[in-house]
Design a protein around this motif. Structure first.
Motif, PDB file in Angstrom:
ATOM      1  N   ILE A 113     -11.081  -0.888   0.616  1.00 17.71           N
ATOM      2  CA  ILE A 113     -11.401  -0.123   1.795  1.00 17.71           C
ATOM      3  C   ILE A 113     -12.399   1.113   1.202  1.00 17.71           C
ATOM      4  CG2 ILE A 113     -10.780   1.690   3.637  1.00 17.71           C
ATOM      5  CD1 ILE A 113      -7.765  -0.188   3.155  1.00 17.71           C
ATOM      6  N   VAL A 114     -13.551   1.362   1.921  1.00 19.14           N
ATOM      7  CA  VAL A 114     -14.496   2.410   1.393  1.00 19.14           C
ATOM      8  C   VAL A 114     -13.874   3.559   1.604  1.00 19.14           C
ATOM      9  CG1 VAL A 114     -16.605   3.329   1.831  1.00 19.14           C
ATOM     10  CG2 VAL A 114     -16.435   0.956   1.914  1.00 19.14           C
ATOM     11  N   ALA A 115     -13.399   4.557   0.518  1.00 16.67           N
ATOM     12  CA  ALA A 115     -13.171   5.838   0.713  1.00 16.67           C
ATOM     13  C   ALA A 115     -14.122   7.029   0.623  1.00 16.67           C
ATOM     14  CB  ALA A 115     -12.088   5.920  -0.400  1.00 16.67           C
ATOM     15  N   GLY A 116     -15.279   6.636   0.390  1.00 12.25           N
ATOM     16  CA  GLY A 116     -16.398   7.694   0.072  1.00 12.25           C
ATOM     17  C   GLY A 116     -17.846   7.178  -0.343  1.00 12.25           C
ATOM     18  N   THR A 130     -10.757   2.089  -2.167  1.00 12.78           N
ATOM     19  CA  THR A 130      -9.208   2.323  -2.464  1.00 12.78           C
ATOM     20  C   THR A 130      -9.000   0.910  -2.426  1.00 12.78           C
ATOM     21  OG1 THR A 130      -9.070   4.346  -1.198  1.00 12.78           O
ATOM     22  CG2 THR A 130      -7.118   3.098  -1.503  1.00 12.78           C
ATOM     23  N   ASP A 131      -8.072   0.474  -3.456  1.00  5.19           N
ATOM     24  CA  ASP A 131      -7.424  -0.927  -3.553  1.00  5.19           C
ATOM     25  C   ASP A 131      -6.102  -0.533  -3.042  1.00  5.19           C
ATOM     26  OD1 ASP A 131      -6.263  -3.383  -4.138  1.00  5.19           O
ATOM     27  OD2 ASP A 131      -7.417  -3.339  -5.891  1.00  5.19           O
ATOM     28  N   PRO A 132      -5.658  -1.161  -1.847  1.00  9.24           N
ATOM     29  CA  PRO A 132      -4.018  -0.896  -1.510  1.00  9.24           C
ATOM     30  C   PRO A 132      -3.224  -1.665  -2.312  1.00  9.24           C
ATOM     31  CG  PRO A 132      -5.693  -1.534   0.342  1.00  9.24           C
ATOM     32  CD  PRO A 132      -6.431  -1.637  -0.945  1.00  9.24           C
ATOM     33  N   ASN A 133      -3.771  -2.760  -3.096  1.00 11.20           N
ATOM     34  CA  ASN A 133      -2.871  -3.480  -3.896  1.00 11.20           C
ATOM     35  C   ASN A 133      -2.816  -2.917  -5.226  1.00 11.20           C
ATOM     36  OD1 ASN A 133      -2.348  -5.736  -2.255  1.00 11.20           O
ATOM     37  ND2 ASN A 133      -4.577  -6.005  -2.190  1.00 11.20           N
ATOM     38  N   GLY A 134      -3.196  -1.756  -5.815  1.00 13.37           N
ATOM     39  CA  GLY A 134      -3.154  -1.110  -6.901  1.00 13.37           C
ATOM     40  C   GLY A 134      -4.125  -1.779  -7.666  1.00 13.37           C
ATOM     41  N   PHE A 135      -5.003  -0.858  -8.173  1.00 13.77           N
ATOM     42  CA  PHE A 135      -6.361  -1.425  -9.011  1.00 13.77           C
ATOM     43  C   PHE A 135      -5.662  -1.238 -10.580  1.00 13.77           C
ATOM     44  CE2 PHE A 135     -10.361  -0.884 -11.366  1.00 13.77           C
ATOM     45  CZ  PHE A 135     -11.127  -2.047 -10.520  1.00 13.77           C
ATOM     46  N   THR A 136      -5.952  -2.501 -11.093  1.00 20.61           N
ATOM     47  CA  THR A 136      -5.718  -2.542 -12.776  1.00 20.61           C
ATOM     48  C   THR A 136      -7.022  -2.652 -13.272  1.00 20.61           C
ATOM     49  OG1 THR A 136      -3.450  -3.601 -12.108  1.00 20.61           O
ATOM     50  CG2 THR A 136      -4.358  -3.716 -14.550  1.00 20.61           C
ATOM     51  N   SER A 137      -7.393  -1.924 -14.409  1.00 20.85           N
ATOM     52  CA  SER A 137      -8.559  -1.941 -14.843  1.00 20.85           C
ATOM     53  C   SER A 137      -8.707  -2.473 -16.138  1.00 20.85           C
ATOM     54  CB  SER A 137      -9.279  -0.433 -14.990  1.00 20.85           C
ATOM     55  OG  SER A 137     -10.387  -0.262 -15.455  1.00 20.85           O
ATOM     56  N   LEU A 138     -10.009  -3.134 -16.501  1.00 22.32           N
ATOM     57  CA  LEU A 138      -9.819  -3.958 -17.643  1.00 22.32           C
ATOM     58  C   LEU A 138     -10.743  -3.328 -18.672  1.00 22.32           C
ATOM     59  CD1 LEU A 138     -10.991  -7.481 -16.060  1.00 22.32           C
ATOM     60  CD2 LEU A 138      -8.804  -6.952 -16.590  1.00 22.32           C
ATOM     61  N   GLY A 139     -11.634  -2.221 -18.244  1.00 26.93           N
ATOM     62  CA  GLY A 139     -12.165  -1.295 -19.174  1.00 26.93           C
ATOM     63  C   GLY A 139     -13.541  -1.961 -19.318  1.00 26.93           C
TER      64      GLY A 139
END
Ligand SMILES: Cc1cc2nc3c(=O)[nH]c(=O)nc-3n(C[C@H](O)[C@H](O)[C@H](O)COP(=O)(O)OP(=O)(O)OC[C@H]3O[C@@H](n4cnc5c(N)ncnc54)[C@H](O)[C@@H]3O)c2cc1C
Length: 342
Positions: A113-116, A130-139
């Protein structure tokens, strides 16, 4: 769910993911944990026994809500890991359990969802999701496929904030692109689909220097690489963008030099890189950039220019694929070429 299922949860995590439990333990103790194991799991909490140089202590981790299913317990445990991740430095590698979750999430399309939205410069906009599922980053140069209003394109994750499950992308505003047009007018609350999250940037362990170059489409990747590179590795960024955009996006440091070549005409990137080892003092578009045996080269920009640079680096400079990661991010078509030459 019976008692055997609950024992199964702790047995599984203790045997398959001891590194994840140790990671969790280190977020709970002031001392460095030597080992950690789950000694008890119920529908409402789990008890983690942590051994440090000071002895052993058991920490009770209470679930946010009582859980009646294995999936529910899995979600609670991963919530603890996510919170530990949010409080950890970005260099700390993902644990085995995070890799499994990230692999599943990365491949699965999901709603964000666009948050800004904020303008960085006239040609570049930052969109926060915003990622409601929880954002896991790979770097690294992590990117994902973003779909909105029936169109889609790949964008780089410039930065993420695990504690609030948000991430930012930088979108180049250009003519004729549905995704660019969408980004130009995106409103807070709009839903998009994200998926196919990947990373390619992988400098070998003995890297001492990184050269990162590209045009505006590669800026987010270059900026992220700069912010994640250890000060022990020197970095030279070469970008063909206007000076305002460069100054608002890239921050030089003691070990990072940024060369801005405000030449955004077709071929600029190649003209810059072609001059890598030829010092033409009077010609500012040909900066001297050292590429030694332990220099890792990353490039991102217009496809035909990147193809020229890639073949120059591989053929003329003899770089092996392990040391050279150059991507075409967009393709100039005939309409663009006509517009650029007019
Ligand atoms: C791994 C990866 C990561 C990427 N990361 C980013 C990123 O962080 N930020 C970003 O802005 N882009 C990024 N891109 C590039 C982006 O996916 C493309 O620019 C995409 O074409 C945009 O889609 P569109 O719908 O706006 O335009 P399209 O419908 O694909 O193209 C429409 C027209 O716009 C022209 N065009 C497309 N892109 C550009 C451009 N950048 N500049 C000038 N003209 C263009 C095309 O030549 C065409 O004429 C990335 C691409 C890849 C593969």
């Amino acid at each position: 769910m019976d008692a055997a299922d609950l024992v199964g949860v702790s047995t599984y995590l203790n045997t398959a993911h001891p590194d994840t439990l140790l990671f969790l333990a280190n977020s709970l103790t002031a001392d460095t944990a030597d080992s950690a194991r789950l000694v008890h799991v119920t529908n409402d909490c789990c008890d983690l026994e942590v051994v440090t140089g000071e002895g052993s202590a058991t920490h009770r981790l209470a679930f946010a809500a009582s859980q009646a299913t294995l999936d529910g317990i899995r979600g609670e445990v991963f919530g603890f890991v996510r919170r530990a991740r949010a409080a950890t430095s970005p260099e700390t590698p993902l644990t085995s359990l995070e890799h499994i979750v990230a692999d599943t999430e990365r491949e699965t399309d999901r709603v964000a969802i666009v948050a800004g939205r904020r303008s960085i410069s006239p040609g570049l906009v930052e969109i926060t999701f915003t990622d409601p599922n929880g954002f896991t980053s790979l770097g690294g140069d992590e990117y994902l496929k973003l779909s909105a209003d029936g169109s889609s394109a790949f964008y780089t994750v410039r930065r993420h904030r695990a504690d609030v499950s948000e991430f930012d992308i930088w979108v180049v505003l250009h003519t004729g692109g549905p995704m660019s047009r969408w980004a130009d007018t995106a409103t807070v609350g709009a839903e998009v689909i994200i998926g196919a999250q990947r990373r390619t940037f992988a400098p070998p362990a003995d890297t001492t220097h990184i050269v990162a170059f590209g045009d505006a489409s590669g800026l987010a990747a270059i900026a992220r690489i700069i912010s994640e590179t250890s000060p022990a590795i020197s970095l030279t960024a070469v970008v063909s963008v206007d000076a305002t955009t460069a100054s608002r996006t890239l921050t030089p440091s003691a070990t990072t030099s940024v060369r801005v070549v405000s030449d955004t005409t077709p071929g600029a990137t190649f003209r810059i890189l072609e001059g890598l080892d030829a010092v033409h003092g009077e010609e500012f578009v040909r900066p001297h950039v050292e590429i030694g045996p332990t220099t890792y080269v990353f490039g991102a920009g217009e496809a035909s220019e990147m193809a020229s640079v890639r073949s120059y680096l591989r053929r003329d400079r003899g770089l092996s694929p392990d040391w050279c990661c150059v991507h075409g991010y967009w393709a100039r078509d005939n309409a663009d070429a006509a517009a650029n030459s007019s």
